[in-house]
Design a protein around this motif. Structure first.
Motif, short mmCIF file in Angstrom:
data_model
loop_
_atom_site.label_atom_id
_atom_site.label_comp_id
_atom_site.label_asym_id
_atom_site.label_seq_id
_atom_site.Cartn_x
_atom_site.Cartn_y
_atom_site.Cartn_z
N ALA A 58 0.83 -1.21 0.00
CA ALA A 58 0.00 0.00 0.00
C ALA A 58 0.87 1.26 0.00
O ALA A 58 0.63 2.20 -0.77
N VAL A 59 1.88 1.28 0.85
CA VAL A 59 2.79 2.42 0.91
C VAL A 59 3.58 2.54 -0.39
O VAL A 59 3.77 3.64 -0.93
N GLY A 60 4.04 1.41 -0.93
CA GLY A 60 4.77 1.43 -2.19
C GLY A 60 3.91 1.95 -3.33
O GLY A 60 4.39 2.68 -4.21
N PHE A 61 2.63 1.60 -3.34
CA PHE A 61 1.72 2.08 -4.37
C PHE A 61 1.56 3.61 -4.29
O PHE A 61 1.58 4.30 -5.32
N LEU A 62 1.43 4.15 -3.08
CA LEU A 62 1.30 5.60 -2.91
C LEU A 62 2.57 6.32 -3.35
O LEU A 62 2.51 7.35 -4.04
N TYR A 63 3.72 5.79 -2.97
CA TYR A 63 4.99 6.40 -3.39
C TYR A 63 5.13 6.34 -4.92
O TYR A 63 5.64 7.29 -5.55
N THR A 64 4.73 5.23 -5.51
CA THR A 64 4.86 5.07 -6.96
C THR A 64 3.96 6.06 -7.70
O THR A 64 4.34 6.60 -8.75
N ILE A 65 2.77 6.33 -7.17
CA ILE A 65 1.88 7.33 -7.77
C ILE A 65 2.56 8.69 -7.82
O ILE A 65 2.56 9.39 -8.84
N VAL A 66 3.17 9.08 -6.69
CA VAL A 66 3.85 10.37 -6.63
C VAL A 66 5.02 10.41 -7.62
O VAL A 66 5.21 11.40 -8.34
N GLY A 67 5.79 9.34 -7.68
CA GLY A 67 6.91 9.31 -8.60
C GLY A 67 6.49 9.38 -10.06
O GLY A 67 7.10 10.10 -10.87
N LEU A 68 5.42 8.65 -10.42
CA LEU A 68 4.95 8.67 -11.81
C LEU A 68 4.38 10.04 -12.18
O LEU A 68 4.59 10.53 -13.31
N LEU A 69 3.66 10.67 -11.25
CA LEU A 69 3.12 12.00 -11.53
C LEU A 69 4.24 13.02 -11.70
O LEU A 69 4.17 13.90 -12.57
N LEU A 70 5.29 12.90 -10.86
CA LEU A 70 6.42 13.82 -11.00
C LEU A 70 7.12 13.62 -12.35
O LEU A 70 7.48 14.60 -13.03
N ALA A 71 7.30 12.36 -12.76
CA ALA A 71 7.93 12.08 -14.05
C ALA A 71 7.05 12.58 -15.20
O ALA A 71 7.56 13.10 -16.21
N PHE A 72 5.73 12.44 -15.06
CA PHE A 72 4.81 12.90 -16.10
C PHE A 72 4.88 14.42 -16.25
O PHE A 72 4.90 14.95 -17.38
N MET A 73 4.91 15.15 -15.12
CA MET A 73 4.92 16.61 -15.19
C MET A 73 6.23 17.15 -15.75
O MET A 73 6.25 18.16 -16.46
N THR A 74 7.34 16.50 -15.45
CA THR A 74 8.64 17.02 -15.87
C THR A 74 9.06 16.55 -17.27
O THR A 74 9.98 17.15 -17.85
N ASN A 75 8.41 15.52 -17.80
CA ASN A 75 8.84 14.99 -19.10
C ASN A 75 7.78 15.06 -20.19
O ASN A 75 8.12 15.13 -21.38
N ILE A 76 6.50 15.01 -19.83
CA ILE A 76 5.44 14.99 -20.84
C ILE A 76 4.59 16.26 -20.80
O ILE A 76 4.31 16.87 -21.83
N LEU A 77 4.20 16.65 -19.59
CA LEU A 77 3.31 17.81 -19.47
C LEU A 77 3.94 19.08 -20.02
O LEU A 77 3.25 19.93 -20.60
N VAL A 78 5.23 19.25 -19.86
CA VAL A 78 5.90 20.47 -20.31
C VAL A 78 5.90 20.60 -21.83
O VAL A 78 6.17 21.69 -22.38
#
Length: 340
Positions: A273-293
């Motif tokens: 459960a904790v790993g899933f929450l951390y992974t969500i944050v990591g994927l969102l950060l990667a999405f914002m810095t590499n795709i959203l821009v």
């Protein structure tokens, strides 16, 4: 004649009393060597405790020269995964073998396994009505229910290590490190090396030609996400310690516990459960810095970024709340001193 018969009976009784004391003393002296012999016949040092052997131990004079730890087992319950009886039984055997390896000449404690199908009377003596159950009987114990010490069932989730801590805390004996068998045997390592040598020419040719999965960027992306999740979820801890995904609630046997309250231990479901929450944050950060821009619409960028920040804040907040619930420690924010 009556007086003569009376004197004869008195004489016989006077002779039998010391003989009985001598037999009891001899029986007590033979008990420890007998237990040592039974332990030596077991590959792990665990002794099967029968009703007869238990009565023999309890008949010895108190205090006995040893303590004994009993694991209560029931084969008919091995099929229930929430109890984890086969796993706990193996961990108990691992505790016994590790203690013998670290303390080969120590006869201050013995390890027993008692089976419900063979010793229902002994189960009743201890008042055991639920499993898993682990109980320590001190040398001075005479009443098995009142004088023996039961290990908290929630601590059994940490397996052999928690059992060793329980023994050391209650007996003041040193168990030593737990010697777990390697995950891969020497024969398996030899087979893997041999297979690698045989396949190495073919693998080198494929790598040089660029026709392998290692040249696919999507494989590397999926692998990196898996490694990240594996790291932050504590999966390695769960594998090494053989932590169960969940455990049975001691107060309500029909209820399962997925989150353990207390520092120093976590269940498998809790880590995922904790790993899933951390992974969500990591994927969102990667999405914002590499795709959203790369999007041209500023409005879409702002909406998506606000949504991602909100989800990330919620995920981190849940992790902090779980840590506070488990350990009692809180995280507090403070304004910089220069802003006051």
């Amino acid at each position: 004649m009556a007086i003569s018969k009376t004197l004869t009976l008195i004489a016989i009784l006077l002779v039998l009393v010391p003989l009985n004391d001598s037999f009891s003393s001899s029986s007590d002296e033979d008990l420890l060597p007998e237990l040592i012999n039974l332990r030596s016949q077991s590959p792990t040092g665990v002794i099967h405790l029968s009703d007869h052997l238990l009565r023999r131990i309890l008949s010895a004079k108190s205090p006995r020269p040893f303590s004994f730890l009993i694991f209560f087992d029931a084969k008919q319950l091995h099929s229930k995964p929430e109890l984890s009886l086969p796993t706990l039984k193996n961990e108990f055997s691992l505790l016994s073998s590790s203690f013998l390896a670290n303390n080969p000449d120590n006869n201050k404690i013995f390890y027993f396994i008692i089976e419900f199908g063979d010793s229902q009377a002994s189960f009743a003596l201890f008042g055991v009505n639920s499993l898993p159950h682990l109980r320590l009987i001190p040398p001075s114990a005479t009443d098995l229910k009142k004088d023996s010490i039961q290990m908290d069932g929630s601590d059994l989730a940490r397996l052999a290590e928690s059992m060793a801590e329980f023994v050391e805390a209650k007996t003041k004996l040193t168990v030593g490190p737990i010697h777990r068998p390697p995950m891969i045997s020497k024969k398996q390592i030899a087979v893997i090396i041999a297979a690698g040598l045989v396949l190495s020419p073919f693998l080198v040719k494929r790598v040089l030609s660029g026709g392998t999965l290692l040249h696919d960027k999507h494989i590397w992306m999926a692998g990196s996400i898996f490694v990240y999740f594996f790291s932050v979820s504590g999966a390695m801890h769960n594998i090494i310690r053989k932590m169960p995904m969940f455990m049975m609630d001691r107060e309500d046997p029909g209820k399962l516990v997925f989150f353990y309250q207390g520092s120093g231990m976590q269940l498998g479901a809790e880590g995922f459960a904790v790993g899933f929450l951390y992974t969500i944050v990591g994927l969102l950060l990667a999405f914002m810095t590499n795709i959203l821009v790369r999007l041209k619409s500023r409005t879409v960028q702002r909406v998506v970024m606000l949504f991602a920040l909100f989800v990330s804040f919620w995920a981190v907040k849940k992790v902090i709340q779980l840590d506070n619930w488990k350990t009692g420690y809180g995280i507090h924010a403070y304004w910089p001193s220069g802003w006051k």
